[in-house]
Scaffold this motif. Sequence first.
Motif, mmCIF file in Angstrom:
data_model
loop_
_atom_site.group_PDB
_atom_site.id
_atom_site.type_symbol
_atom_site.label_atom_id
_atom_site.label_comp_id
_atom_site.label_asym_id
_atom_site.label_seq_id
_atom_site.Cartn_x
_atom_site.Cartn_y
_atom_site.Cartn_z
ATOM 1 N N GLN A 177 -14.952 14.411 -7.303
ATOM 2 C CA GLN A 177 -13.917 15.412 -7.050
ATOM 3 C C GLN A 177 -12.681 14.774 -6.420
ATOM 4 O OE1 GLN A 177 -13.966 18.967 -7.759
ATOM 5 N NE2 GLN A 177 -15.491 18.044 -9.104
ATOM 6 N N VAL A 178 -12.896 13.831 -5.525
ATOM 7 C CA VAL A 178 -11.777 13.117 -4.905
ATOM 8 C C VAL A 178 -10.990 12.354 -5.961
ATOM 9 C CG1 VAL A 178 -11.206 11.187 -3.362
ATOM 10 C CG2 VAL A 178 -12.799 12.967 -2.608
ATOM 11 N N ARG A 179 -11.693 11.641 -6.843
ATOM 12 C CA ARG A 179 -11.026 10.904 -7.915
ATOM 13 C C ARG A 179 -10.241 11.844 -8.823
ATOM 14 N NH1 ARG A 179 -10.873 5.541 -6.755
ATOM 15 N NH2 ARG A 179 -12.937 4.676 -6.353
ATOM 16 N N LYS A 180 -10.872 12.959 -9.162
ATOM 17 C CA LYS A 180 -10.268 13.891 -10.110
ATOM 18 C C LYS A 180 -9.088 14.640 -9.505
ATOM 19 C CE LYS A 180 -11.416 18.146 -12.647
ATOM 20 N NZ LYS A 180 -12.500 19.118 -12.927
ATOM 21 N N ASN A 181 -9.276 15.208 -8.319
ATOM 22 C CA ASN A 181 -8.260 16.090 -7.734
ATOM 23 C C ASN A 181 -7.136 15.345 -7.021
ATOM 24 O OD1 ASN A 181 -9.827 18.219 -8.630
ATOM 25 N ND2 ASN A 181 -10.861 18.506 -6.670
ATOM 26 N N LEU A 182 -7.448 14.209 -6.429
ATOM 27 C CA LEU A 182 -6.446 13.494 -5.643
ATOM 28 C C LEU A 182 -5.899 12.263 -6.355
ATOM 29 C CD1 LEU A 182 -8.041 13.608 -2.063
ATOM 30 C CD2 LEU A 182 -6.271 15.086 -3.008
ATOM 31 N N ARG A 183 -6.569 11.872 -7.431
ATOM 32 C CA ARG A 183 -6.181 10.647 -8.149
ATOM 33 C C ARG A 183 -6.099 9.468 -7.166
ATOM 34 N NH1 ARG A 183 -4.531 11.892 -13.307
ATOM 35 N NH2 ARG A 183 -4.047 14.090 -13.692
ATOM 36 N N ALA A 184 -7.152 9.323 -6.409
ATOM 37 C CA ALA A 184 -7.178 8.322 -5.342
ATOM 38 C C ALA A 184 -7.066 6.906 -5.889
ATOM 39 C CB ALA A 184 -8.470 8.464 -4.532
ATOM 40 N N MET A 219 0.825 -1.213 0.000
ATOM 41 C CA MET A 219 0.000 0.000 0.000
ATOM 42 C C MET A 219 0.858 1.263 0.000
ATOM 43 S SD MET A 219 -2.699 -1.788 0.076
ATOM 44 C CE MET A 219 -4.054 -0.661 0.224
ATOM 45 N N LYS A 220 2.182 1.049 0.057
ATOM 46 C CA LYS A 220 3.098 2.179 0.107
ATOM 47 C C LYS A 220 2.989 3.014 -1.161
ATOM 48 C CE LYS A 220 7.916 3.254 1.164
ATOM 49 N NZ LYS A 220 9.267 2.683 1.409
ATOM 50 N N ASN A 221 3.037 4.334 -0.980
ATOM 51 C CA ASN A 221 2.979 5.309 -2.075
ATOM 52 C C ASN A 221 1.606 5.390 -2.747
ATOM 53 O OD1 ASN A 221 5.741 5.913 -1.722
ATOM 54 N ND2 ASN A 221 6.313 4.186 -3.046
ATOM 55 N N MET A 222 0.618 4.684 -2.229
ATOM 56 C CA MET A 222 -0.735 4.784 -2.775
ATOM 57 C C MET A 222 -1.508 5.884 -2.066
ATOM 58 S SD MET A 222 -2.121 0.980 -3.618
ATOM 59 C CE MET A 222 -1.401 0.019 -4.943
ATOM 60 N N ILE A 223 -2.430 6.493 -2.778
ATOM 61 C CA ILE A 223 -3.287 7.529 -2.196
ATOM 62 C C ILE A 223 -4.580 6.867 -1.745
ATOM 63 C CG2 ILE A 223 -4.545 9.672 -2.619
ATOM 64 C CD1 ILE A 223 -2.372 10.383 -4.664
ATOM 65 N N ILE A 224 -4.738 6.772 -0.437
ATOM 66 C CA ILE A 224 -5.909 6.114 0.159
ATOM 67 C C ILE A 224 -6.727 7.197 0.854
ATOM 68 C CG2 ILE A 224 -6.710 4.296 1.695
ATOM 69 C CD1 ILE A 224 -3.868 3.067 1.420
ATOM 70 N N VAL A 225 -7.878 7.505 0.307
ATOM 71 C CA VAL A 225 -8.690 8.624 0.788
ATOM 72 C C VAL A 225 -9.859 8.113 1.619
ATOM 73 C CG1 VAL A 225 -10.034 10.660 0.133
ATOM 74 C CG2 VAL A 225 -8.074 9.961 -1.264
ATOM 75 N N GLY A 226 -9.989 8.652 2.805
ATOM 76 C CA GLY A 226 -11.110 8.323 3.669
ATOM 77 C C GLY A 226 -12.190 9.387 3.606
ATOM 78 N N ILE A 227 -13.427 8.962 3.739
ATOM 79 C CA ILE A 227 -14.580 9.866 3.811
ATOM 80 C C ILE A 227 -15.437 9.403 4.984
ATOM 81 C CG2 ILE A 227 -16.696 10.661 2.686
ATOM 82 C CD1 ILE A 227 -15.309 10.212 -0.015
ATOM 83 N N ILE A 228 -15.809 10.325 5.857
ATOM 84 C CA ILE A 228 -16.721 10.021 6.967
ATOM 85 C C ILE A 228 -18.093 10.556 6.575
ATOM 86 C CG2 ILE A 228 -17.208 10.356 9.422
ATOM 87 C CD1 ILE A 228 -14.148 10.957 9.730
ATOM 88 N N ALA A 229 -19.094 9.697 6.554
ATOM 89 C CA ALA A 229 -20.380 10.097 5.983
ATOM 90 C C ALA A 229 -21.523 9.326 6.636
ATOM 91 C CB ALA A 229 -20.375 9.854 4.472
ATOM 92 N N GLU A 230 -22.727 9.669 6.188
ATOM 93 C CA GLU A 230 -23.914 8.917 6.589
ATOM 94 C C GLU A 230 -24.652 8.374 5.378
ATOM 95 O OE1 GLU A 230 -24.981 10.715 10.924
ATOM 96 O OE2 GLU A 230 -25.855 11.791 9.231
ATOM 97 N N TYR A 231 -24.551 9.083 4.238
ATOM 98 C CA TYR A 231 -25.218 8.650 3.005
ATOM 99 C C TYR A 231 -26.679 8.313 3.296
ATOM 100 C CZ TYR A 231 -20.477 8.446 1.097
ATOM 101 O OH TYR A 231 -19.193 8.766 0.686
#
Length: 419
Positions: A26-33, A1-13
Amino acid sequence: MKNMIIVGIIAEYNPFHNGHLWHINQVRKNLRADYIIAGISGNFVQRGEPAIFDKWSRAEMAIKCGVDLVVELPFVFAVRSAQYFAGGGVRLLASLGINHLSFGAECADLKLLSSVVKQTDHPDVLKKVKVNLKAGHQYAAALTTAIADQAGISMDVLNKPNNILAIEYIKAIKKYAPTIMPVPIQRYLANHHGETINSAIASATALRQSLLKQAATISDNSVKTALPPTSTECIEQLLRSGSGPVQLDSFSTIILSLLRNKSLTQIAEIPEVGEGLHNRIKNSAIRAKNATELLIWLKSKRYPQTRLQRILIHTLVGTTKSQIECFDHSGPLYGRILGFNTKGRQFIKEIGKQCSIPLVTKTSHFLNSKERSLDSLEPHKTMLAIDTLATDVYTLGLPNEKWRSGGWDFLRSPVFIPN
């Protein structure tokens, strides 16, 4: 998992709508998650309400719209005020190895939000918070007013609900996981608690209000325009089967029965009950005919509706102050998986080798229904037992009684959506 961009989101949906989809894109586009991991509330949510649809269905909606893995934020953190909700969410996702946390905010200026966080530890601010609390203000209002007075930051920034959560997320990152990068994203179009649907981006509040009026299908086209097609399809299936929607008044009889039977000492042990409120709750529970009327009797400047609603939910599930205090010290003790896609399954395999908490895909591997009835359990089993009890209570509010049997957490597997 090293050098990977792992983005967390806290939500309720609650439910998953186009605003949530926009955030993920936006997360996919801006952070290239490489991976997006969502920690979501279970069957009861932060404002002290039942989720409009069950946790597995909401996880399914999120997975179909681009989230790779959905884990449950345990009940003891999900049904709490902003600071504990944020702290529980950050600690949970940090345990799973995220290196970025993204959240929506009315103000996406990280520098400004971070400056507010710094002010929360200023001695003069802390003194003013104490004064404001004694004057009867709630914690959020006491803190924001103190910061505004001390730092000259506009209340327009401090009073917005998503900004308040954003500040709490940054505080929690600073305290528990300083290597995580906070990534605020500008909230788009709809106000957090807006009650009308005027475009393809609407608030969850407006959508819930409209969905509660629907029959077996979504008849309001404005609702459909504000939902991704996959959410619409899932929700219509839930409506047809009577598996939702669920609302607080569905539990009125149970809540009033529990409160009328509790002693004043027992009511005083319910989380968030304080300053003599137990007397008022006892008297009001005898007079009220339903949960809505009970909240009207109880609401005051010192006790806003969301806090009172959380008290009612804790009454339903049976959580106590001593349990909450114990778990605030420990943080989340497992990662309960609700759903994943193909990428998420690969993430689970990889993170399982280094995760600091156990991952729960099958409840009975960690807790069985017989153990749950024991008076003394290990802390992680107690936390999980509360989650399963919350589900057993939640099902009693489903419109179709055929779905009201308990034990769902021991019978249902995580949702898998191949991609």
